[in-house]
Design a protein around this motif. Structure first.
Motif, mmCIF file in Angstrom:
data_model
loop_
_atom_site.group_PDB
_atom_site.id
_atom_site.type_symbol
_atom_site.label_atom_id
_atom_site.label_comp_id
_atom_site.label_asym_id
_atom_site.label_seq_id
_atom_site.Cartn_x
_atom_site.Cartn_y
_atom_site.Cartn_z
ATOM 1 N N SER A 15 62.667 18.923 25.746
ATOM 2 C CA SER A 15 62.904 20.033 26.487
ATOM 3 C C SER A 15 64.056 20.379 27.332
ATOM 4 O O SER A 15 64.326 19.571 28.069
ATOM 5 C CB SER A 15 61.625 20.549 27.461
ATOM 6 N N ASN A 16 64.990 21.277 26.709
ATOM 7 C CA ASN A 16 66.312 21.504 27.613
ATOM 8 C C ASN A 16 66.342 22.975 27.802
ATOM 9 O O ASN A 16 67.518 23.466 28.583
ATOM 10 C CB ASN A 16 67.292 21.032 26.913
ATOM 11 N N MET A 17 65.421 23.660 27.713
ATOM 12 C CA MET A 17 65.483 25.209 28.057
ATOM 13 C C MET A 17 65.284 25.605 29.540
ATOM 14 O O MET A 17 65.625 26.425 29.974
ATOM 15 C CB MET A 17 64.260 25.892 27.068
ATOM 16 N N GLU A 18 64.400 24.469 30.246
ATOM 17 C CA GLU A 18 63.834 24.808 31.309
ATOM 18 C C GLU A 18 63.373 23.613 32.129
ATOM 19 O O GLU A 18 62.759 22.716 31.289
ATOM 20 C CB GLU A 18 63.133 25.865 31.618
ATOM 21 N N SER A 19 63.879 23.238 33.466
ATOM 22 C CA SER A 19 63.398 22.220 34.031
ATOM 23 C C SER A 19 61.846 22.112 34.315
ATOM 24 O O SER A 19 61.325 23.044 34.779
ATOM 25 C CB SER A 19 64.059 21.957 35.235
ATOM 26 N N PHE A 154 48.595 29.344 37.280
ATOM 27 C CA PHE A 154 48.852 29.880 35.993
ATOM 28 C C PHE A 154 49.266 31.178 35.947
ATOM 29 O O PHE A 154 50.196 31.699 34.989
ATOM 30 C CB PHE A 154 47.498 29.543 35.204
ATOM 31 N N VAL A 155 48.627 32.078 36.705
ATOM 32 C CA VAL A 155 49.304 33.491 36.934
ATOM 33 C C VAL A 155 50.631 33.511 37.270
ATOM 34 O O VAL A 155 51.506 34.346 36.558
ATOM 35 C CB VAL A 155 48.263 34.264 37.961
ATOM 36 N N ASN A 156 50.995 32.902 38.211
ATOM 37 C CA ASN A 156 52.314 32.880 38.830
ATOM 38 C C ASN A 156 53.261 32.399 37.754
ATOM 39 O O ASN A 156 54.167 33.045 37.429
ATOM 40 C CB ASN A 156 52.610 31.944 39.765
ATOM 41 N N ASN A 157 52.835 31.496 36.674
ATOM 42 C CA ASN A 157 53.554 31.264 35.747
ATOM 43 C C ASN A 157 53.656 32.008 34.428
ATOM 44 O O ASN A 157 54.588 32.041 33.522
ATOM 45 C CB ASN A 157 53.210 29.673 35.090
ATOM 46 N N ALA A 158 52.562 32.721 34.262
ATOM 47 C CA ALA A 158 52.275 33.576 33.110
ATOM 48 C C ALA A 158 53.239 34.915 33.135
ATOM 49 O O ALA A 158 53.732 35.529 32.171
ATOM 50 C CB ALA A 158 50.803 33.691 32.630
ATOM 51 N N ASN A 159 53.069 35.395 34.436
ATOM 52 C CA ASN A 159 53.583 36.642 34.936
ATOM 53 C C ASN A 159 55.005 36.851 34.454
ATOM 54 O O ASN A 159 56.095 35.938 34.623
ATOM 55 C CB ASN A 159 53.635 37.073 36.180
ATOM 56 N N GLY A 160 55.614 37.835 33.453
ATOM 57 C CA GLY A 160 56.935 37.931 33.141
ATOM 58 C C GLY A 160 56.947 37.449 31.609
ATOM 59 O O GLY A 160 58.070 37.570 30.884
ATOM 60 N N THR A 161 55.729 36.699 31.270
ATOM 61 C CA THR A 161 55.837 36.497 29.709
ATOM 62 C C THR A 161 54.962 37.317 28.833
ATOM 63 O O THR A 161 53.857 37.494 29.152
ATOM 64 C CB THR A 161 55.290 35.036 29.660
ATOM 65 N N ASP A 172 54.873 23.854 22.078
ATOM 66 C CA ASP A 172 56.202 23.037 21.941
ATOM 67 C C ASP A 172 57.574 23.576 22.045
ATOM 68 O O ASP A 172 58.745 23.033 22.049
ATOM 69 C CB ASP A 172 56.094 21.869 20.933
ATOM 70 N N GLU A 173 57.299 25.162 21.505
ATOM 71 C CA GLU A 173 58.600 25.810 21.585
ATOM 72 C C GLU A 173 59.153 26.503 22.639
ATOM 73 O O GLU A 173 59.884 27.329 23.007
ATOM 74 C CB GLU A 173 58.602 26.762 20.392
ATOM 75 N N LEU A 174 57.963 26.578 23.705
ATOM 76 C CA LEU A 174 57.928 27.424 24.998
ATOM 77 C C LEU A 174 58.590 26.597 26.052
ATOM 78 O O LEU A 174 58.665 25.263 26.197
ATOM 79 C CB LEU A 174 56.470 27.760 25.551
ATOM 80 N N SER A 175 59.257 27.264 27.099
ATOM 81 C CA SER A 175 59.832 26.709 28.311
ATOM 82 C C SER A 175 58.780 26.183 29.257
ATOM 83 O O SER A 175 57.602 26.358 28.891
ATOM 84 C CB SER A 175 60.529 27.718 29.168
ATOM 85 N N PHE A 176 58.865 25.417 30.096
ATOM 86 C CA PHE A 176 57.749 24.727 30.890
ATOM 87 C C PHE A 176 57.188 25.911 31.524
ATOM 88 O O PHE A 176 55.994 25.871 31.494
ATOM 89 C CB PHE A 176 58.471 23.980 32.015
ATOM 90 N N THR A 177 57.750 26.872 32.213
ATOM 91 C CA THR A 177 57.004 27.989 32.897
ATOM 92 C C THR A 177 55.941 28.557 31.950
ATOM 93 O O THR A 177 54.982 28.903 32.179
ATOM 94 C CB THR A 177 57.840 29.153 33.515
#
Length: 509
Positions: A15-19, A154-161, A172-177
């Protein structure tokens, strides 16, 4: 259509898309000092900056190796016991961990200068390894949260996706968030606001009101090691100078398990949404670093010793690997075909391997003063000063690290003081020792991590060419443990108590 992640085959995700989720506490794990090393050093609470003559004293002031009169090798074993008492919404719990390890081994070699016309009397070379921090630990917290559910993470991380990514995307192709939102959605912990595949808003799949029984377990193992290559010299009869080149190594396995059980205050479940779930995270961190130290010891009078030392920042490179799972039970969940899905088991079988990043710990300045009562004993005082606002993550261009560095500058204490006091009294071959240590919190608020207070005692016996030392150290510190990084930010108050018994065997050659 929801994907059953548990059938995925094992693979690696680079993963290098997002820390990943990194916090300021991750930096302070390596920046905070610990009194480790030989039994004599620990018995004096590390107040040996103006004394030298001990392999662990070289870690405080590298000039200390030139104080040795003879070659010496030493090895140290310690038994570490930590007990953590937790308070979470009024409920008290506790957990403990015990470990035994060889935490120090090294030697000093002294070379006399036979040139009587030279003011440089001798020089010394030292090689010493110490575990500067033992990461073996266990925390357990539990309580009834009347306010927040862990599903909010999980809501906080999903919002915006977009919902399409959470339904049809590959983990495995998604960013961490996005991965966190993916786990929450596939685990039925969250629900989209609409069924439109462009939907980007979500809410928790739990009853609107009620209490949430929550548990959080943290188990960690590992160490932070430091290897000194030391050079020191004696000028005339009253001045010692030294330098350390330090290699740092660390290895940390950390497992967290967050559990939540819905309780509406009357019945265990309200037959709506998620009734219970467990969120497991296993992180493996490893890496290395470098630092250097400069020091001097001066005999300012017959019985007085003065020590000054500087320790550079430690420049560290960190590697992280992460695996996650979600399990649980849902009362009324159904899949796209209308079939009931009660038991949830979302295991991606994926290890996220993140891009290496750096941590720079703050430098430290130390001053020491000791009074030696001939061959009868001594009393010593050390004072250290460190600016924790100089702690930083890198690369600084990364927006996550840039934000963390701003938080550090805002919240860190700029002038953190440390006091160490030690005393020793000799009765023929027997030495009696005691010490006290106080270190301020790296935070301005002193709540996130509190001040440290430590007491120590010990004794030693000199057989001539062989020395045997024993020490006992007690240390306590309070800190706050946040279960989840965001969404639900409630914290448990931890009172941590450490008891350590240390034994050192040293040989003069």
């Amino acid at each position: 259509m929801k994907i059953y992640i548990s059938i995925f085959t094992a693979l690696l995700c680079f993963s290098n898309m997002e820390s990943q989720e990194i916090s300021v506490a991750d930096a302070y794990r390596y920046a905070i000092d610990n009194t480790t090393g030989t039994a004599r050093f620990r018995a004096l609470s590390g107040a040996m900056g103006a004394l030298g003559g001990d392999l662990s004293a070289i870690n405080v002031n590298p000039a200390g190796s030139a104080v040795f009169a003879n070659n010496q090798v030493a090895v140290t074993a310690s038994n570490f016991n930590v007990k953590n008492n937790s308070t979470y919404f009024g409920k008290q719990t506790s957990d403990s961990n015990n470990s035994l390890e060889i935490n120090q081994a090294g030697g000093v070699f002294v070379f006399e200068n036979n040139n009587s016309n030279s003011d440089w009397k001798k020089f010394s070379l030292g090689l010493n390894y110490e575990n500067t921090n033992n990461f073996d630990n266990k925390l357990y917290s539990a309580g009834l949260n009347p306010l927040n559910s862990g599903t909010r993470y999980f809501v906080n991380n999903a919002n915006g996706t977009k919902l399409k990514l959470l339904e049809d995307g590959f983990y495995d192709e998604l960013s961490f968030t996005q991965q966190q939102g993916f786990l929450g959605y596939q685990g039925y912990l969250i629900t989209p606001l609409t069924s439109n595949l462009n939907n980007e808003s979500y809410f928790p799949n739990v009853a609107a009101t009620g209490n949430f029984y929550q548990e959080n377990e943290v188990v960690s193992t590992g160490y932070n090691g430091k290897f000194n290559f030391n050079f020191a010299t004696q000028y005339k009869d009253n001045l010692y100078l030294g330098i350390n080149l330090n290699a740092h190594f660390f290895d940390l396995n950390k497992s967290t398990s967050f559990y939540e059980d819905y309780d509406d205050g009357i019945n265990r479940n309200a037959n709506i949404g998620i009734q219970e779930f467990r969120f497991n995270n296993n992180t493996y961190s490893y890496g290395n670093g470098f630092s250097l130290q400069l020091g001097a010891i001066a005999k300012i009078a017959t019985n007085f010793r003065l020590g000054l030392a500087y320790e550079s920042p430690t420049w560290m490179t960190i590697n992280d690997e992460l695996t996650q799972t979600v399990t649980g039970y849902c009362a009324d969940c159904v899949d796209a075909n209308g079939v009931a899905v009660n038991n949830i088991n979302q295991n991606p079988n994926v290890t996220n391997i993140y891009e290496p990043y750096s941590i720079q710990t703050p430098s430290k300045y130390s001053g020491s003063l000791a009074y030696v009562f001939g061959k009868k004993g001594l009393i010593s005082f050390d004072y250290g000063l460190k600016d924790y606002s100089n702690t930083s993550f890198g690369p600084a261009s990364d927006p996550v690290f840039k934000n963390l560095n701003q938080v550090i500058v805002r919240d860190a204490r700029k002038q953190t003081s440390e006091y160490r006091v030690g005393a020793e009294y000799r009765i023929e071959q027997v030495s009696l020792r005691g010490g006290y240590r106080f270190e301020q919190s790296p935070y301005k608020n002193s709540f996130t991590i509190g001040n440290l207070t430590s007491y120590s005692g010990g004794l030693g016996y000199n057989f001539g060419d062989t020395k045997l030392d024993l020490a006992y150290t007690f240390a306590k510190r309070d800190f706050q443990e946040q279960f989840l990084p965001q969404g639900m930010t409630d914290k448990a108050l931890i009172n941590s108590k450490n008891n350590t018994v240390t034994l050192t065997l040293a040989f003069e050659l």
